[in-house]
Design an enzyme around this catalytic site. Structure first.
Site, PDB file in Angstrom:
ATOM      1  CG  ASN A 113    -102.689   5.316  48.809  1.00  0.00           C
ATOM      2  OD1 ASN A 113    -102.960   6.104  49.708  1.00  0.00           O
ATOM      3  ND2 ASN A 113    -103.542   4.991  47.857  1.00  0.00           N
ATOM      4  CG  HIS A 116    -107.982  11.121  48.332  1.00  0.00           C
ATOM      5  ND1 HIS A 116    -108.706  10.040  47.928  1.00  0.00           N
ATOM      6  CD2 HIS A 116    -108.757  12.216  48.066  1.00  0.00           C
ATOM      7  CE1 HIS A 116    -109.885  10.446  47.452  1.00  0.00           C
ATOM      8  NE2 HIS A 116    -109.933  11.757  47.535  1.00  0.00           N
TER       9      HIS A 116
HETATM   10  P1  CMP Z   1    -107.854   6.813  48.178  1.00  0.00           P
HETATM   11  O1  CMP Z   1    -107.626   7.447  46.862  1.00  0.00           O
HETATM   12  O2  CMP Z   1    -107.609   7.670  49.370  1.00  0.00           O
HETATM   13  O3  CMP Z   1    -109.361   6.275  48.238  1.00  0.00           O
HETATM   14  C1  CMP Z   1    -109.738   5.167  49.039  1.00  0.00           C
HETATM   15  C2  CMP Z   1    -108.561   4.497  49.673  1.00  0.00           C
HETATM   16  O4  CMP Z   1    -108.804   3.200  50.188  1.00  0.00           O
HETATM   17  C3  CMP Z   1    -107.494   4.286  48.644  1.00  0.00           C
HETATM   18  O5  CMP Z   1    -106.905   5.526  48.297  1.00  0.00           O
HETATM   19  C4  CMP Z   1    -106.568   3.301  49.357  1.00  0.00           C
HETATM   20  O6  CMP Z   1    -105.630   3.963  50.185  1.00  0.00           O
HETATM   21  C5  CMP Z   1    -107.536   2.543  50.265  1.00  0.00           C
HETATM   22  N1  CMP Z   1    -107.708   1.147  49.891  1.00  0.00           N
HETATM   23  C6  CMP Z   1    -107.398   0.083  50.657  1.00  0.00           C
HETATM   24  N2  CMP Z   1    -107.691  -1.061  50.045  1.00  0.00           N
HETATM   25  C7  CMP Z   1    -108.215  -0.733  48.837  1.00  0.00           C
HETATM   26  C8  CMP Z   1    -108.704  -1.488  47.721  1.00  0.00           C
HETATM   27  N3  CMP Z   1    -108.728  -2.821  47.725  1.00  0.00           N
HETATM   28  N4  CMP Z   1    -109.163  -0.807  46.654  1.00  0.00           N
HETATM   29  C9  CMP Z   1    -109.174   0.540  46.638  1.00  0.00           C
HETATM   30  N5  CMP Z   1    -108.712   1.304  47.658  1.00  0.00           N
HETATM   31  C10 CMP Z   1    -108.233   0.678  48.746  1.00  0.00           C
END
Ligand code: CMP
Length: 140
Positions: A113, A116
């Site tokens: 994604n 962060h």
């Molecule tokens: P980030 O902001 O890096 O913090 C945790 C990461 O977990 C989030 O972005 C996503 O890339 C990843 N992730 C994968 N599955 C989930 C989920 N179901 N809910 C939240 N984060 C998720």
């Protein structure tokens, strides 16, 4: 208030060669990059960063993804930097991210994604200290 927040440009965005495009969005929104480095995370460093998610079903995939290639970790500084960064990124799931946000424009999936950002002042302080010593941060 002027805040600092931790931002990570994730391996998918680094592989897409859009580091500069993402940084440019921060700068155009009035945030300053006051620390930055490119690093390849290992399981320990990525797992420690995401320790709060260690019991979640997605933890293994998340660590696997975050260690799949280099990332850019950076500290953004500016008025309301924590919320501003999160607004620029858009929703965690790119499918739900508003048009024109970083995740809508550059991300493919909830793990890949693109970026962060710290979610609170407490997280920002912890996350910045996790990657940067005080003398590596250059406020202007
Ligand atoms: P980030 O902001 O890096 O913090 C945790 C990461 O977990 C989030 O972005 C996503 O890339 C990843 N992730 C994968 N599955 C989930 C989920 N179901 N809910 C939240 N984060 C998720």
């Amino acid at each position: 208030a002027v805040e600092r927040t931790l931002s990570i440009i994730k391996p998918d965005a680094v592989a897409k060669n859009v580091i500069g495009e993402i940084q440019s969005r921060f700068e155009k929104a009035g945030l300053q990059i006051v620390a930055a480095k490119m690093i390849k995370l290992d399981d320990e460093k990525a797992g420690g960063f995401y320790a709060e998610h260690s019991e979640r079903g997605f933890f293994k995939d998340l660590v696997g993804f975050m260690t799949s290639g280099p990332v850019v970790v950076q500290v953004l500084e500016g008025e309301g930097a924590i919320a501003k960064n999160r607004d620029l990124m858009g929703a965690t799931n790119p499918k739900e991210a508003a048009p024109g946000t970083i995740r809508a424009d550059f991300a493919e999936s909830i793990d890949a994604n693109a970026a962060h950002g710290s979610d609170s002042a407490e997280s920002a302080a912890r996350e910045i200290a996790y990657f940067f010593a005080a003398d590596e941060i250059c406020s202007r």
